[in-house]
Design a protein around this motif. Structure first.
Motif, PDB file in Angstrom:
ATOM      1  N   VAL A 114       0.926  -1.208  -0.248  1.00 48.08           N
ATOM      2  CA  VAL A 114       0.085   0.087  -0.029  1.00 48.08           C
ATOM      3  C   VAL A 114       0.895   1.208  -0.106  1.00 48.08           C
ATOM      4  O   VAL A 114       0.602   2.175  -0.787  1.00 48.08           O
ATOM      5  CB  VAL A 114      -0.910   0.004   1.272  1.00 48.08           C
ATOM      6  CG1 VAL A 114      -1.731   1.254   1.350  1.00 48.08           C
ATOM      7  CG2 VAL A 114      -2.115  -1.096   1.047  1.00 48.08           C
ATOM      8  N   ALA A 115       1.805   1.169   0.825  1.00 48.75           N
ATOM      9  CA  ALA A 115       2.818   2.434   0.965  1.00 48.75           C
ATOM     10  C   ALA A 115       3.487   2.668  -0.175  1.00 48.75           C
ATOM     11  O   ALA A 115       3.660   3.883  -0.646  1.00 48.75           O
ATOM     12  CB  ALA A 115       3.602   2.280   2.224  1.00 48.75           C
TER      13      ALA A 115
ATOM     14  N   MET B   1      -6.668 -18.415  -3.028  1.00 48.20           N
ATOM     15  CA  MET B   1      -4.992 -17.940  -2.832  1.00 48.20           C
ATOM     16  C   MET B   1      -5.334 -16.642  -2.161  1.00 48.20           C
ATOM     17  O   MET B   1      -5.663 -15.574  -2.564  1.00 48.20           O
ATOM     18  CB  MET B   1      -4.584 -18.022  -4.283  1.00 48.20           C
ATOM     19  CG  MET B   1      -2.949 -17.463  -4.023  1.00 48.20           C
ATOM     20  SD  MET B   1      -2.275 -17.867  -5.599  1.00 48.20           S
ATOM     21  CE  MET B   1      -0.472 -17.340  -5.085  1.00 48.20           C
ATOM     22  N   THR B   2      -4.647 -16.669  -0.708  1.00 46.63           N
ATOM     23  CA  THR B   2      -4.680 -15.525   0.017  1.00 46.63           C
ATOM     24  C   THR B   2      -3.714 -14.251  -0.375  1.00 46.63           C
ATOM     25  O   THR B   2      -4.238 -13.174  -0.272  1.00 46.63           O
ATOM     26  CB  THR B   2      -4.262 -15.893   1.254  1.00 46.63           C
ATOM     27  OG1 THR B   2      -2.972 -16.483   1.452  1.00 46.63           O
ATOM     28  CG2 THR B   2      -5.457 -16.757   2.165  1.00 46.63           C
ATOM     29  N   GLY B   3      -2.613 -14.823  -1.475  1.00 46.46           N
ATOM     30  CA  GLY B   3      -1.833 -13.890  -1.710  1.00 46.46           C
ATOM     31  C   GLY B   3      -2.476 -12.984  -2.552  1.00 46.46           C
ATOM     32  O   GLY B   3      -2.293 -11.794  -2.713  1.00 46.46           O
ATOM     33  N   SER B   8      -4.931  -7.571  -4.124  1.00 43.38           N
ATOM     34  CA  SER B   8      -6.024  -7.063  -4.560  1.00 43.38           C
ATOM     35  C   SER B   8      -6.751  -5.817  -3.418  1.00 43.38           C
ATOM     36  O   SER B   8      -6.969  -4.714  -3.890  1.00 43.38           O
ATOM     37  CB  SER B   8      -7.395  -7.813  -4.877  1.00 43.38           C
ATOM     38  OG  SER B   8      -6.936  -8.757  -5.539  1.00 43.38           O
ATOM     39  N   LEU B   9      -6.832  -6.346  -2.155  1.00 46.18           N
ATOM     40  CA  LEU B   9      -7.014  -5.389  -1.249  1.00 46.18           C
ATOM     41  C   LEU B   9      -6.028  -4.213  -1.229  1.00 46.18           C
ATOM     42  O   LEU B   9      -6.541  -3.096  -0.808  1.00 46.18           O
ATOM     43  CB  LEU B   9      -7.280  -6.154   0.172  1.00 46.18           C
ATOM     44  CG  LEU B   9      -8.406  -7.103   0.564  1.00 46.18           C
ATOM     45  CD1 LEU B   9      -8.239  -7.978   1.610  1.00 46.18           C
ATOM     46  CD2 LEU B   9      -9.731  -6.270   0.382  1.00 46.18           C
ATOM     47  N   ALA B  13      -6.885  -0.390  -1.676  1.00 46.83           N
ATOM     48  CA  ALA B  13      -6.746   0.657  -0.504  1.00 46.83           C
ATOM     49  C   ALA B  13      -5.957   1.832  -0.959  1.00 46.83           C
ATOM     50  O   ALA B  13      -6.018   2.930  -0.450  1.00 46.83           O
ATOM     51  CB  ALA B  13      -5.956  -0.284   0.802  1.00 46.83           C
ATOM     52  N   ALA B  14      -4.793   1.526  -1.651  1.00 44.50           N
ATOM     53  CA  ALA B  14      -3.700   2.539  -2.172  1.00 44.50           C
ATOM     54  C   ALA B  14      -4.601   3.484  -3.052  1.00 44.50           C
ATOM     55  O   ALA B  14      -4.417   4.716  -2.892  1.00 44.50           O
ATOM     56  CB  ALA B  14      -2.338   1.748  -2.802  1.00 44.50           C
ATOM     57  N   VAL B  15      -5.313   3.181  -4.046  1.00 42.76           N
ATOM     58  CA  VAL B  15      -6.037   3.833  -4.781  1.00 42.76           C
ATOM     59  C   VAL B  15      -7.100   4.553  -4.327  1.00 42.76           C
ATOM     60  O   VAL B  15      -7.186   5.811  -4.525  1.00 42.76           O
ATOM     61  CB  VAL B  15      -6.701   3.066  -6.320  1.00 42.76           C
ATOM     62  CG1 VAL B  15      -7.535   3.788  -6.753  1.00 42.76           C
ATOM     63  CG2 VAL B  15      -5.590   2.359  -7.031  1.00 42.76           C
TER      64      VAL B  15
END
Lengths: 141, 144
Positions: A114-115, B1-3, B8-9, B13-15
């Motif tokens: 994220v960072a 697949m959790t990776g 994706s999360l 979150a970043a966007v």
């Protein structure tokens, strides 16, 4: 005041984001190796300065000559501090991968991602902003 | 697949956060103080700072802060150009009590104080020159 081209740290953040994203998609042994490599890159950024990491050197020798001169130079201290924050997350992820806590490792990689994305896409230094938040909280204790 | 899920999360979150920040950065919002005024706090903490006759732009900065430099250039430029407007830059790390008293959460944060030293507006994130000029006009309109 001397400074660095602000696009250098953003280039580094882009490479970091790709490495961290690939880490999340690889099987555990390969992911462990890759986060260790990324940890070394972060550590080089902290110790040598962001201009002297492998990506910093690639930027200076290959990318920057192809770009127009920067509009303004930037203080290298903020991105260097951010590398230290990244290193902390990479170390947590590495320890978690090595101890088999894969989900916790992936969450740590995800937070670092994220960072890195915020820095690469928006030029926003999340680690730098946490600095004041941390100081405020620490001083109160 | 959790990776893939974490990936994706993280991207979402970043966007999301990046777009939110782009929207609010540098935008002045109303922020009223009572007694003591914001300037009273500043004067008590930072010796030697001089308020403007018309308005004072109080900027909080820290060491690891790239946009603080941008904000400094913009605010100093406005203070140069506008009579009676002073730019005061405060190192947040050295004045943590002031940071808490005025509830500053990010650097750069810019407070617009009116002639009496009351805080009228504040913006987190580096503002553009037009935003500062509009804020000054608003601050003066509101205090007279």
């Amino acid at each position: 005041m001397s400074g660095i081209d602000p696009r250098g740290p953003r280039f580094t953040a882009s490479v970091t984001a790709v490495l961290l994203a690939v880490t999340l998609l690889l099987p555990d042994p390969a992911a462990t190796a890759l986060i260790a490599v990324q940890g070394v890159f972060f550590a080089m950024g902290v110790v040598l300065g962001v201009q002297n990491t492998p990506t910093g050197l690639v930027f200076r020798s290959l990318v920057r000559p192809r770009l127009s001169p920067p509009a303004a130079l930037e203080d290298p201290a903020p991105p260097r501090f951010a590398q230290a924050v990244g290193l902390a997350f990479a170390l947590v992820a590495l320890v978690c991968y090595l101890t088999g806590a894969v989900l916790a490792a992936q969450v740590a990689v995800g937070l670092a991602l994220v960072a890195a994305l915020l820095n690469a896409v928006f030029g926003l230094c999340l680690g730098c902003e946490l600095y004041l938040v941390g100081l405020r909280a620490a001083g109160r204790a | 697949m959790t990776g893939l899920l974490v990936l994706s999360l993280a991207a979402l979150a970043a966007v999301g956060f990046g777009l939110y920040r782009r929207h609010v950065d540098g935008r002045f919002v109303a922020h009223a103080d009572a007694a003591p005024t914001a300037w009273d706090h500043v004067a008590a903490a930072s010796t030697g700072a001089v308020p403007g006759d018309r308005a004072t732009l109080v900027q909080f900065s820290s060491a690891f802060c790239a946009p603080c430099r941008t904000a400094r250039v913009v605010l100093a430029d406005v203070a140069d150009q506008e009579d009676g407007v002073h730019h005061v830059e405060i190192d947040a790390e050295k004045h943590l009590d002031l940071v808490r008293a005025l509830d500053v959460r990010r650097t750069p944060t810019t407070l617009v104080l009116d002639a009496a030293g009351h805080e009228v507006l504040r913006a987190a994130g580096a503002p553009q020159k037009q935003q500062v000029l509009a804020a000054l006009a608003h601050a003066e309109g509101g205090s007279r």
